[in-house]
Design an enzyme around this catalytic site. Structure first.
Site, mmCIF file in Angstrom:
data_model
loop_
_atom_site.group_PDB
_atom_site.id
_atom_site.type_symbol
_atom_site.label_atom_id
_atom_site.label_comp_id
_atom_site.label_asym_id
_atom_site.label_seq_id
_atom_site.Cartn_x
_atom_site.Cartn_y
_atom_site.Cartn_z
ATOM 1 C CG LEU A 143 53.051 81.421 16.231
ATOM 2 C CD1 LEU A 143 52.002 80.988 15.199
ATOM 3 C CD2 LEU A 143 53.854 80.195 16.702
ATOM 4 C CD GLU A 145 47.424 86.740 16.858
ATOM 5 O OE1 GLU A 145 46.407 86.843 17.598
ATOM 6 O OE2 GLU A 145 47.368 86.501 15.643
ATOM 7 C CB SER A 150 51.685 79.426 26.029
ATOM 8 O OG SER A 150 52.724 80.054 26.733
ATOM 9 C CB ILE A 175 57.914 89.886 15.542
ATOM 10 C CG1 ILE A 175 56.452 89.511 15.825
ATOM 11 C CG2 ILE A 175 58.464 89.143 14.324
ATOM 12 C CD1 ILE A 175 56.219 88.088 16.330
ATOM 13 C CB ILE A 352 81.640 83.795 41.473
ATOM 14 C CG1 ILE A 352 81.143 82.444 42.012
ATOM 15 C CG2 ILE A 352 83.171 83.831 41.412
ATOM 16 C CD1 ILE A 352 81.521 81.243 41.168
ATOM 17 C CG LEU A 353 82.401 88.311 38.297
ATOM 18 C CD1 LEU A 353 82.298 86.818 38.027
ATOM 19 C CD2 LEU A 353 82.197 89.077 36.997
ATOM 20 C CD GLU A 378 62.157 80.008 19.074
ATOM 21 O OE1 GLU A 378 61.265 79.294 18.576
ATOM 22 O OE2 GLU A 378 62.700 80.932 18.462
ATOM 23 C CB THR A 380 57.173 79.219 28.734
ATOM 24 O OG1 THR A 380 56.128 78.257 28.920
ATOM 25 C CG2 THR A 380 56.591 80.481 28.108
HETATM 26 P P1 FAD Z 1 51.933 83.449 28.043
HETATM 27 O O1 FAD Z 1 51.602 82.409 27.039
HETATM 28 O O2 FAD Z 1 50.910 84.469 28.377
HETATM 29 O O3 FAD Z 1 52.426 82.739 29.368
HETATM 30 C C1 FAD Z 1 52.601 83.449 30.612
HETATM 31 C C2 FAD Z 1 52.984 82.408 31.668
HETATM 32 O O4 FAD Z 1 51.925 81.453 31.801
HETATM 33 C C3 FAD Z 1 54.241 81.620 31.285
HETATM 34 O O5 FAD Z 1 54.975 81.325 32.448
HETATM 35 C C4 FAD Z 1 53.659 80.341 30.722
HETATM 36 O O6 FAD Z 1 54.553 79.237 30.817
HETATM 37 C C5 FAD Z 1 52.439 80.142 31.602
HETATM 38 N N1 FAD Z 1 51.428 79.300 30.962
HETATM 39 C C6 FAD Z 1 50.696 79.576 29.848
HETATM 40 N N2 FAD Z 1 49.885 78.548 29.574
HETATM 41 C C7 FAD Z 1 50.128 77.602 30.520
HETATM 42 C C8 FAD Z 1 49.607 76.291 30.771
HETATM 43 N N3 FAD Z 1 48.677 75.727 29.988
HETATM 44 N N4 FAD Z 1 50.082 75.626 31.848
HETATM 45 C C9 FAD Z 1 51.041 76.164 32.640
HETATM 46 N N5 FAD Z 1 51.556 77.384 32.458
HETATM 47 C C10 FAD Z 1 51.104 78.087 31.408
HETATM 48 N N6 FAD Z 1 57.318 85.135 18.960
HETATM 49 C C11 FAD Z 1 57.266 85.002 17.602
HETATM 50 O O7 FAD Z 1 56.255 84.581 17.051
HETATM 51 N N7 FAD Z 1 58.325 85.366 16.825
HETATM 52 C C12 FAD Z 1 59.481 85.868 17.352
HETATM 53 O O8 FAD Z 1 60.422 86.184 16.607
HETATM 54 C C13 FAD Z 1 59.553 86.050 18.784
HETATM 55 N N8 FAD Z 1 60.663 86.613 19.347
HETATM 56 C C14 FAD Z 1 60.650 86.888 20.706
HETATM 57 C C15 FAD Z 1 61.696 87.640 21.268
HETATM 58 C C16 FAD Z 1 61.680 87.960 22.616
HETATM 59 C C17 FAD Z 1 62.786 88.809 23.202
HETATM 60 C C18 FAD Z 1 60.632 87.494 23.444
HETATM 61 C C19 FAD Z 1 60.634 87.808 24.920
HETATM 62 C C20 FAD Z 1 59.591 86.768 22.911
HETATM 63 C C21 FAD Z 1 59.570 86.473 21.530
HETATM 64 N N9 FAD Z 1 58.495 85.810 20.930
HETATM 65 C C22 FAD Z 1 58.435 85.648 19.561
HETATM 66 C C23 FAD Z 1 57.320 85.475 21.735
HETATM 67 C C24 FAD Z 1 57.470 84.210 22.560
HETATM 68 O O9 FAD Z 1 57.490 83.087 21.747
HETATM 69 C C25 FAD Z 1 56.314 84.196 23.595
HETATM 70 O O10 FAD Z 1 56.622 85.225 24.527
HETATM 71 C C26 FAD Z 1 56.155 82.875 24.288
HETATM 72 O O11 FAD Z 1 55.588 81.919 23.426
HETATM 73 C C27 FAD Z 1 55.267 82.968 25.541
HETATM 74 O O12 FAD Z 1 54.085 83.647 25.263
HETATM 75 P P2 FAD Z 1 53.617 84.865 26.205
HETATM 76 O O13 FAD Z 1 54.744 85.771 26.412
HETATM 77 O O14 FAD Z 1 52.374 85.413 25.597
HETATM 78 O O15 FAD Z 1 53.302 84.206 27.608
#
Ligand code: FAD
Length: 399
Positions: A143, A145, A150, A175, A352-353, A378, A380
């Protein structure tokens, strides 16, 4: 000075006696998952984390498949058909070993398998679910990109109709299981005339599909994380989920996976609390166990209270899910609370460690680092806060 716990005192990870309200079957499932993890994960996990690899992913998937852990809360097609509470308890035990291992199981069961189970055609289900449930095939869920996390509704990956075929172009980022997957559930914008965002079942050997692994992570190092590159991926007409349109499809799957995280994060926290408690009783400074200092006891008490609160919350949401009354904002409450509190517990355990807290000899820093990813994926912590804010005010602050 006595350093043993008073007789009859509760397990430190179960201050409120959650065990007493679990059924024998629930406890048996939990024990089975713990035993499997102790055999196939715990002896190796620190090494995998240090190397930044999950070399045994396929073997692990088969082990988990054999005990019915993959898609365990789904019914039919070789899935175990267990309850939401059973699934939650399994997530907790898996994540007590490592968040990366729980991620392998969550993405397989709650994202890839749930998507096909909920939205797929009978043929798609027959083709993939039995193999995914057995761990003979691995699934991923695309999902996010590079430029849209978000806000997945703004995705740039496109699905174009060409005759009866679909052709996918674009890229997915971060992903889980991507490079080792046999099948990818990919969400793409098919344009207004075809219903906007649609879900596709993509065999990963389809020409034009590639999944380079993302390296150099400081978190979830024992988990495969990849980019998905979709370069003219041609799929037959029946590769699409026929009915679901828009963000409802992917969000329904994320809600399943988030529910697992509500429980899972507590596993990492419990592991850290146990490490910190044992360490504090054994470690002497100033001629006394550091557990005898009030500041240490305050930390341990706070950790145990937050863990117990989190368990009550998880169990409450699990019982609601089994009753069919769980609402999406309640999952947000659970994910937000349990991940933020679990991170605090892990970081406090680290203090603690002392210096040993940063060593891979102990699980504490590994868990704390892993939970940084769990905090972000899933949805933030900020987005879940805004979901609750929207329910309270009727105003969406994020659109
Ligand atoms: P952004 O959306 O760019 O956000 C950056 C910051 O801005 C965050 O603090 C966010 O909370 C904040 N922010 C954004 N919009 C707002 C708003 N309107 N108001 C306030 N704050 C805001 N995705 C998949 O599809 N499939 C997977 O299997 C998958 N696995 C993952 C595994 C790992 C190890 C990681 C780290 C991520 C994975 N993800 C996966 C992606 C994950 O779901 C996204 O990283 C997440 O949705 C956040 O998107 P972003 O990293 O682009 O952050």
């Amino acid at each position: 000075m006595s350093t043993t716990a008073p007789k009859g005192s509760p397990h430190p990870g179960d201050l409120l006696g959650i065990d007493d309200v679990l059924s024998d079957e629930e406890k048996a499932i939990r024990a089975t998952v713990r035993q499997v993890c102790e055999r196939v994960v715990d002896p190796y996990i620190a090494d995998w984390f240090e190397r930044g690899e999950l070399p045994a992913a396929r073997e692990l998937a088969k082990e988990f498949g054999q005990v019915g852990l993959l898609g365990m809360h789904l019914t039919g097609y070789g899935c175990a058909g267990m309850s939401a509470v059973d699934y939650g308890l399994a997530c907790l035990e898996l994540e007590a070993s490592d968040s990366g291992i729980r991620s392998l199981v969550s993405v397989q069961g709650s994202l890839a398998m749930f998507a096909i189970w909920r939205w797929g055609t009978e043929e798609q289900k027959q083709q993939w679910l039995p193999r995914l449930a057995a761990g003979e095939a691995i699934g991923c869920f695309g999902l996010t990109e590079p430029d849209h996390g978000s806000d997945p509704g703004s995705m740039r990956t496109r699905a174009r109709k060409d005759g009866t075929d679909w052709v996918l172009n674009g890229a997915k980022m971060w992903i889980t299981n991507g490079s080792i997957a046999d099948v990818a559930v990919v969400w793409a914008n098919a344009g207004e005339e075809h219903g906007g965002i649609r879900g596709f079942v993509v065999p990963t050997d389809t020409p034009g599909f590639s999944a380079p692994e993302i390296k150099h992570k400081m978190s979830l190092r024992a988990s495969v994380t990849s980019e998905l590159v979709l370069d003219g991926v041609r799929l037959p007409a029946d590769a699409v989920f026929p009915e679901v349109r828009g963000l409802k499809g992917p969000l329904s799957c994320l809600n399943e996976a988030r529910y697992g995280i509500v429980w899972g994060a507590l596993g990492a926290a419990r592991s850290c609390l146990e490490s910190a408690r044992t360490y504090s009783i054994e470690r002497q400074q100033f001629g006394r166990p550091i557990a005898s200092f009030q500041l240490t006891q305050a930390k341990l008490a706070n950790m145990a209270v937050e863990l117990a609160n989190g368990q009550l919350l998880a169990l409450h949401l699990g019982r609601r899910k089994d009753a069919g009354t769980l609402r999406h904002e309640q999952v947000s409450v659970g994910k937000y609370n349990n991940i933020t509190k679990s991170i605090e517990i892990c970081r406090t355990a680290r203090t603690i460690l002392g210096a040993n807290g940063i060593s891979l000899e102990y699980p504490v820093m590994r868990h704390a680092n892993n939970l940084e990813s769990v905090l972000t994926y899933e949805g933030t912590a900020e987005m879940h806060t805004l979901v609750v804010g929207q329910v309270l005010t009727g105003i969406a602050a994020f659109r």
